[in-house]
Design a protein around this motif. Structure first.
Motif, mmCIF file in Angstrom:
data_model
loop_
_atom_site.group_PDB
_atom_site.id
_atom_site.type_symbol
_atom_site.label_atom_id
_atom_site.label_comp_id
_atom_site.label_asym_id
_atom_site.label_seq_id
_atom_site.Cartn_x
_atom_site.Cartn_y
_atom_site.Cartn_z
ATOM 1 N N PRO A 1 11.868 6.987 -6.751
ATOM 2 C CA PRO A 1 10.614 6.590 -6.966
ATOM 3 C C PRO A 1 10.124 7.436 -8.227
ATOM 4 O O PRO A 1 10.123 8.790 -8.066
ATOM 5 N N SER A 2 9.209 6.625 -8.706
ATOM 6 C CA SER A 2 8.446 7.491 -10.006
ATOM 7 C C SER A 2 7.747 8.807 -9.398
ATOM 8 O O SER A 2 7.368 8.537 -8.187
ATOM 9 N N GLU B 1 4.409 8.891 -9.873
ATOM 10 C CA GLU B 1 3.156 8.321 -9.366
ATOM 11 C C GLU B 1 3.574 7.816 -7.932
ATOM 12 O O GLU B 1 2.581 7.978 -7.077
ATOM 13 N N GLU B 2 4.678 7.045 -7.875
ATOM 14 C CA GLU B 2 5.039 6.625 -6.449
ATOM 15 C C GLU B 2 4.954 7.725 -5.500
ATOM 16 O O GLU B 2 4.752 7.554 -4.434
ATOM 17 N N GLN B 3 5.648 8.718 -5.975
ATOM 18 C CA GLN B 3 5.655 9.751 -4.871
ATOM 19 C C GLN B 3 4.286 10.338 -4.481
ATOM 20 O O GLN B 3 3.977 10.537 -3.116
ATOM 21 N N TRP C 1 1.488 8.231 -4.268
ATOM 22 C CA TRP C 1 1.116 7.200 -3.378
ATOM 23 C C TRP C 1 1.674 7.601 -2.083
ATOM 24 O O TRP C 1 0.872 7.364 -1.025
ATOM 25 N N LEU C 2 2.986 7.688 -2.013
ATOM 26 C CA LEU C 2 3.598 7.948 -0.769
ATOM 27 C C LEU C 2 3.051 9.053 0.097
ATOM 28 O O LEU C 2 2.764 9.078 1.362
ATOM 29 N N THR D 1 -0.630 8.225 0.963
ATOM 30 C CA THR D 1 -0.707 7.063 2.061
ATOM 31 C C THR D 1 -0.250 7.502 3.422
ATOM 32 O O THR D 1 -1.004 7.282 4.467
ATOM 33 N N TYR E 1 -1.300 0.533 -0.619
ATOM 34 C CA TYR E 1 -0.404 0.712 -1.562
ATOM 35 C C TYR E 1 0.787 -0.439 -1.322
ATOM 36 O O TYR E 1 1.349 -0.665 -2.257
ATOM 37 N N LYS E 2 1.045 -0.821 -0.246
ATOM 38 C CA LYS E 2 2.045 -2.105 0.033
ATOM 39 C C LYS E 2 1.645 -3.292 -0.441
ATOM 40 O O LYS E 2 2.602 -4.278 -0.590
ATOM 41 N N LYS F 1 -2.289 -4.364 -8.279
ATOM 42 C CA LYS F 1 -2.376 -3.175 -8.977
ATOM 43 C C LYS F 1 -3.725 -2.188 -8.829
ATOM 44 O O LYS F 1 -4.638 -2.695 -8.560
#
Length: 255
Positions: free
Chosen positions: A4-5, A7-9, A11-12, A15, A71-72, A76
């Motif tokens: 994961p990028s 940013e995705e990290q 968000w995870l 969340t 986020y799921k 955007k």
């Protein structure tokens, strides 16, 4: 499997555990949305309202978006957050009496003079004619009328919200996701009135209004498109709002 990028990290982590560092990094990434909406909204309101106050309201909207965003979902965040940020700023302005008594009195004085001159000349009068009659600058007339125009839009939106609330109090529990027929009709009526007003603008004014409010271009970008200076675009925008404010007032009075 791809990692994961960054940013995705974030968000995870945000969340799953509301990680403070992840939250702060996401806020920093999307802070530009707040600056963008503050810059656009500040154009139509009194100079007495500080951009810092608008920024604070917008930041509240960004925090709210961060708390409520799923986020799921296939959506955007910047699109979702834009509505929250702009809404928070507008709600904050609506709740405060941001148009001072002096500004309201100036607006009434100008509106009275416009009506007087139109009855005398039997035509729509230009802002420079109103300014000359009141012995003030054309810029003062445009600024005052533009502030009043923005206040009218807020008032119309508030009226819709109040009408919706009163209807719901009698028979149901409010569902923020539901769009009531009454609310939809009021919104359609407002948009129809605005459309009628815009049709009465000249070609350049219509283009500036469309590019600024619909296409989200800045005055500088519009200037490049129309081969005009930024100051000239600002002037066209001000005169367009002056005309829209006056015509919209007449429509509301006749309703």
């Amino acid at each position: 499997m791809a990692q994961p990028s960054l940013e995705e990290q974030y968000w995870l982590k945000w969340t799953h555990s509301r990680d403070p560092h992840a939250g702060n990094m996401l806020v920093r990434k999307y802070m530009s949305l707040v600056h963008y909406h503050v810059q656009r909204i500040s154009i139509g309101i009194p100079k007495s309202v500080s951009k810092e106050d608008l920024f604070s309201l917008g930041l509240t909207g960004l925090y709210d978006a961060l708390e409520k965003f799923d986020y799921k979902r296939d959506l955007k965040f910047d699109t979702y957050a834009s509505f929250r940020v702009r809404g928070a700023i507008i709600d904050g302005l609506r709740k405060e009496d941001w148009l001072s008594r002096g500004a309201r009195e100036r607006a009434k004085k100008i509106e009275s003079k416009i009506e007087e001159l139109e009855q005398e000349y039997l035509r729509t009068v230009a802002p420079k004619e109103v300014a000359a009659s009141l012995d003030v600058t054309e810029e003062e007339v445009l600024q005052t009328m533009n502030e009043g125009f923005f206040a009218n839009i807020l008032s119309m939106d508030e009226y819709m919200k109040e009408s919706e609330d009163k209807e719901q109090q009698t028979y149901s529990i409010r569902d923020d996701k539901a769009v009531l027929p009454e609310e939809e009709l009021l919104k359609e009526e407002m948009y129809e009135n605005l459309a009628k007003v815009i049709e009465n603008l000249n070609e350049k004014e219509q283009l500036v209004v469309s590019l600024f409010y619909k296409e989200d271009l800045t005055f500088t970008e519009i200037g490049h498109v129309m081969s005009l200076s930024t100051s000239r675009i600002s002037q066209i925008h001000s005169k367009a709002l002056y005309k829209m404010r006056h015509m919209l007032t007449k429509i509301m009075e006749q309703a």
